[in-house]
Design a protein around this motif. Structure first.
Motif, mmCIF file in Angstrom:
data_model
loop_
_atom_site.group_PDB
_atom_site.id
_atom_site.type_symbol
_atom_site.label_atom_id
_atom_site.label_comp_id
_atom_site.label_asym_id
_atom_site.label_seq_id
_atom_site.Cartn_x
_atom_site.Cartn_y
_atom_site.Cartn_z
ATOM 1 N N ALA A 157 0.831 -1.201 0.000
ATOM 2 C CA ALA A 157 0.000 0.000 0.000
ATOM 3 C C ALA A 157 0.868 1.256 0.000
ATOM 4 O O ALA A 157 0.549 2.250 -0.656
ATOM 5 N N GLU A 158 1.984 1.194 0.738
ATOM 6 C CA GLU A 158 2.889 2.342 0.786
ATOM 7 C C GLU A 158 3.496 2.613 -0.586
ATOM 8 O O GLU A 158 3.584 3.766 -1.034
ATOM 9 N N LEU A 159 3.894 1.535 -1.286
ATOM 10 C CA LEU A 159 4.473 1.693 -2.615
ATOM 11 C C LEU A 159 3.430 2.216 -3.600
ATOM 12 O O LEU A 159 3.732 3.072 -4.446
ATOM 13 N N ALA A 160 2.186 1.709 -3.489
ATOM 14 C CA ALA A 160 1.116 2.172 -4.381
ATOM 15 C C ALA A 160 0.852 3.661 -4.181
ATOM 16 O O ALA A 160 0.695 4.417 -5.140
ATOM 17 N N ALA A 161 0.820 4.094 -2.914
ATOM 18 C CA ALA A 161 0.590 5.509 -2.632
ATOM 19 C C ALA A 161 1.730 6.373 -3.163
ATOM 20 O O ALA A 161 1.511 7.459 -3.717
ATOM 21 N N LYS A 162 2.955 5.867 -3.010
ATOM 22 C CA LYS A 162 4.106 6.623 -3.499
ATOM 23 C C LYS A 162 4.110 6.689 -5.027
ATOM 24 O O LYS A 162 4.471 7.709 -5.613
ATOM 25 N N ARG A 163 3.664 5.616 -5.694
ATOM 26 C CA ARG A 163 3.579 5.640 -7.163
ATOM 27 C C ARG A 163 2.539 6.655 -7.619
ATOM 28 O O ARG A 163 2.736 7.366 -8.609
ATOM 29 N N ASP A 164 1.415 6.717 -6.905
ATOM 30 C CA ASP A 164 0.395 7.712 -7.251
ATOM 31 C C ASP A 164 0.959 9.125 -7.107
ATOM 32 O O ASP A 164 0.731 9.995 -7.956
ATOM 33 N N GLN A 165 1.689 9.343 -6.013
ATOM 34 C CA GLN A 165 2.282 10.670 -5.781
ATOM 35 C C GLN A 165 3.317 10.984 -6.857
ATOM 36 O O GLN A 165 3.340 12.102 -7.406
ATOM 37 N N THR A 166 4.169 10.010 -7.172
ATOM 38 C CA THR A 166 5.196 10.213 -8.200
ATOM 39 C C THR A 166 4.566 10.485 -9.551
ATOM 40 O O THR A 166 5.001 11.364 -10.301
ATOM 41 N N ARG A 167 3.490 9.735 -9.875
ATOM 42 C CA ARG A 167 2.816 9.908 -11.161
ATOM 43 C C ARG A 167 2.228 11.315 -11.279
ATOM 44 O O ARG A 167 2.299 11.949 -12.341
ATOM 45 N N ALA A 168 1.642 11.798 -10.182
ATOM 46 C CA ALA A 168 1.075 13.149 -10.196
ATOM 47 C C ALA A 168 2.166 14.195 -10.409
ATOM 48 O O ALA A 168 1.982 15.176 -11.146
ATOM 49 N N GLU A 169 3.313 13.985 -9.773
ATOM 50 C CA GLU A 169 4.428 14.924 -9.938
ATOM 51 C C GLU A 169 4.939 14.911 -11.384
ATOM 52 O O GLU A 169 5.275 15.965 -11.938
ATOM 53 N N LEU A 170 4.977 13.725 -11.992
ATOM 54 C CA LEU A 170 5.452 13.627 -13.370
ATOM 55 C C LEU A 170 4.472 14.271 -14.340
ATOM 56 O O LEU A 170 4.878 14.883 -15.331
ATOM 57 N N GLU A 171 3.175 14.132 -14.077
ATOM 58 C CA GLU A 171 2.188 14.778 -14.936
ATOM 59 C C GLU A 171 2.341 16.295 -14.878
ATOM 60 O O GLU A 171 2.224 16.985 -15.898
ATOM 61 N N THR A 172 2.609 16.812 -13.678
ATOM 62 C CA THR A 172 2.850 18.247 -13.536
ATOM 63 C C THR A 172 4.112 18.653 -14.281
ATOM 64 O O THR A 172 4.150 19.687 -14.961
ATOM 65 N N LEU A 173 5.163 17.812 -14.169
ATOM 66 C CA LEU A 173 6.428 18.110 -14.850
ATOM 67 C C LEU A 173 6.241 18.118 -16.366
ATOM 68 O O LEU A 173 6.790 18.984 -17.068
ATOM 69 N N SER A 174 5.469 17.167 -16.881
ATOM 70 C CA SER A 174 5.292 17.062 -18.331
ATOM 71 C C SER A 174 4.648 18.317 -18.916
ATOM 72 O O SER A 174 4.907 18.681 -20.067
ATOM 73 N N LYS A 175 3.826 18.985 -18.120
ATOM 74 C CA LYS A 175 3.158 20.193 -18.605
ATOM 75 C C LYS A 175 4.116 21.375 -18.727
ATOM 76 O O LYS A 175 3.806 22.368 -19.396
ATOM 77 N N THR A 176 5.263 21.268 -18.068
ATOM 78 C CA THR A 176 6.236 22.362 -18.118
ATOM 79 C C THR A 176 7.259 22.170 -19.236
ATOM 80 O O THR A 176 8.047 23.069 -19.498
ATOM 81 N N ILE A 177 7.244 20.988 -19.869
ATOM 82 C CA ILE A 177 8.225 20.699 -20.919
ATOM 83 C C ILE A 177 7.651 21.091 -22.272
ATOM 84 O O ILE A 177 6.518 20.762 -22.600
ATOM 85 N N SER A 178 8.423 21.782 -23.063
ATOM 86 C CA SER A 178 7.996 22.162 -24.407
ATOM 87 C C SER A 178 9.192 22.090 -25.349
ATOM 88 O O SER A 178 10.347 22.153 -24.915
ATOM 89 N N LEU A 179 8.893 21.917 -26.629
ATOM 90 C CA LEU A 179 9.959 21.855 -27.629
ATOM 91 C C LEU A 179 10.334 23.249 -28.097
ATOM 92 O O LEU A 179 9.476 24.122 -28.232
#
Length: 466
Positions: A51-73
């Protein structure tokens, strides 16, 4: 004079001045924990690692989605992409091969992103574990640090003691002799924890830097695919009025059909492009059966070389010969397999794969697109006729980039997943908000287990940790 020397010999720092009201005694160097020896506090119940790993993956995934929005070509990168597409030979074969190559690169990048996501989640769980351990031991660590501060790394020898304090000094020296090893053990453990924490933070920073580069490459490949799809659409565009009429008729047939078998039958009998393509594919399949052993061996060798006929209208291989050779259409985690409980008291008729947002979906094998559109509780769905009586069903996508009546090659991009999971009957009782692709293989109208067809690296099942 002997007693102070004994005290100094066991490492006691005693500085006592006779008749001075501010007498520093040896006992002052002893940590309160050693004097009172409190009982250890009851440890909290251990957390569930899964459960701890699942929660951390959810948190990491949310952070990556935020990061992806800041990347542009950059403008230069976009111009270079457009020029590379402009330089391509404008033929159906070259554009289609470029699409297949682009989809392969994009899937590889998406797999790298998933792996980095898992690594970051694992590193985060370990880092949280060390922080939690330090927090739970904060009282003991405070006493150890206080004792170390007061004792010093090289405590000075005893200088002066009053006769009255000699016996107390010896007693304190004996007590310290028993306590100092415990203090050293806790100090070593603290130093090791801090070193591990620093190493984990360094590894996380390096993984994030690498992931940022991978995500940038992924965005570039996505843009390349969009340009290629636009070119492919120009080359394969038929009469717009005919396409619109077929699409409307397909929607009507899908609304009337009560089963996948009924949908396929109605499409192959009433939609001209599907009917003609299906007839041509069946004829090509019959012609292959009439080939001599030598001709069949030559055709197989050509297909094995990776350059089968780019103008083919039938699968390069009989579908039954493709076991252990197909790749799963998306990069993701397998949540459910054929035969697993589907959460409604029944067995799953296909497999379900959780993906990241906007993941590309490719054709698992050569096949004719019998249907492409929305169908009942399946949502957006694609049905491929792979020959030999097999149909491949894909559903749960957000955007479909192919059309019915078109023959597609293995690895060709067909669709793109959405941002969140699409609510459908094929994804019931899944504890995830991630986009999910449902894959069903059917032989002569009946669902069959698809696992024998996937390559070895794609047959594992990930725990539903999302």
């Amino acid at each position: 004079m002997i007693l102070p020397a004994i005290a100094a010999g066991v490492g006691v720092a005693v500085i006592v001045v006779s008749a001075n009201p501010f007498i520093v005694r040896a006992q002052d160097a002893v940590p309160e924990a050693a004097q009172s020896a409190p009982q250890p506090a009851t440890e909290p119940a251990p957390a569930d690692p899964a459960a701890e790993l699942a929660a951390k993956r959810d948190q990491t995934r949310a952070e990556l989605e935020t990061l992806s929005k800041t990347i542009s070509l950059s403008t230069d990168k976009v111009s270079a992409l457009q020029q590379s597409i402009a330089d391509l030979e404008k033929s159906t074969e070259s554009i289609r091969q470029a699409l297949i190559d682009s989809a392969a690169r994009r899937k590889a990048l998406e797999k790298q992103i998933l792996e980095s996501e898992k690594k970051l989640a694992d590193l985060g769980v370990k880092e949280d574990g060390i922080r939690r351990s330090l927090h739970e031991r904060r009282g003991l660590l405070a006493e150890v640090l206080a004792a170390l501060q007061r004792m010093g790394r090289n405590p000075p020898p005893a200088l002066l003691v009053t006769p009255d304090d000699a016996l107390a000094s010896v007693r304190s020296a004996i007590l310290l002799g028993a306590v100092v090893p415990g203090i050293r053990k806790e100090t070593d453990k603290l130093a090791a924890d801090l070193a591990s924490l620093a190493a984990l933070q360094t590894a996380s920073a390096a993984e994030k830097a690498s992931l940022t580069g991978t995500m940038t490459d992924g965005i570039e490949e996505e843009r390349r695919m969009d340009l290629l799809l636009a070119e492919n659409d120009k080359l394969s565009r038929s009469n717009a009025a005919e396409l619109a009429a077929e699409r409307k008729r397909s929607e009507e047939l899908a609304g009337k059909a009560t089963s996948l078998e009924g949908l396929v039958a109605s499409m192959e009998s009433e939609i001209a492009s599907v009917r003609d393509a299906a007839a041509a594919a069946r004829q090509a399949e019959e012609n292959r059966k009439l080939m001599t052993d030598e001709q069949r061996a030559q055709a197989k060798a050509l297909a094995d070389s990776g350059v089968p006929d780019k103008n083919r209208i039938a699968p390069a291989y009989p579908f039954g010969e493709l076991k252990a050779k197909l790749e799963v259409p998306v990069a993701g985690d397998i949540l459910r397999q054929f035969g697993d409980a589907d959460g409604t008291g029944h067995e799953a008729m296909g497999m379900t794969v959780a993906t990241n947002p906007e993941t590309v979906v490719t054709a698992p094998a050569d096949g004719l697109v019998v249907f492409a559109g929305a169908f009942r509780s399946y949502g957006q769905m694609i049905i491929l006729d792979a020959g030999d009586g097999y149909h491949l069903v894909l559903s749960g996508m957000d955007t479909i980039n192919t059309r019915q009546g078109k023959f597609v090659f293995s690895g060709e991009p067909l669709a793109v997943m959405g941002v969140k999971r699409v609510a459908s009957a094929t994804a019931l009782a899944l504890e995830t908000n991630r986009p999910t692709l449902y894959i069903e293989f059917r032989k002569d109208g009946k669902p069959v287990d698809s696992r024998p067809w996937w390559t070895a690296k794609d047959t594992g099942k990930a725990r539903n940790d999302s």
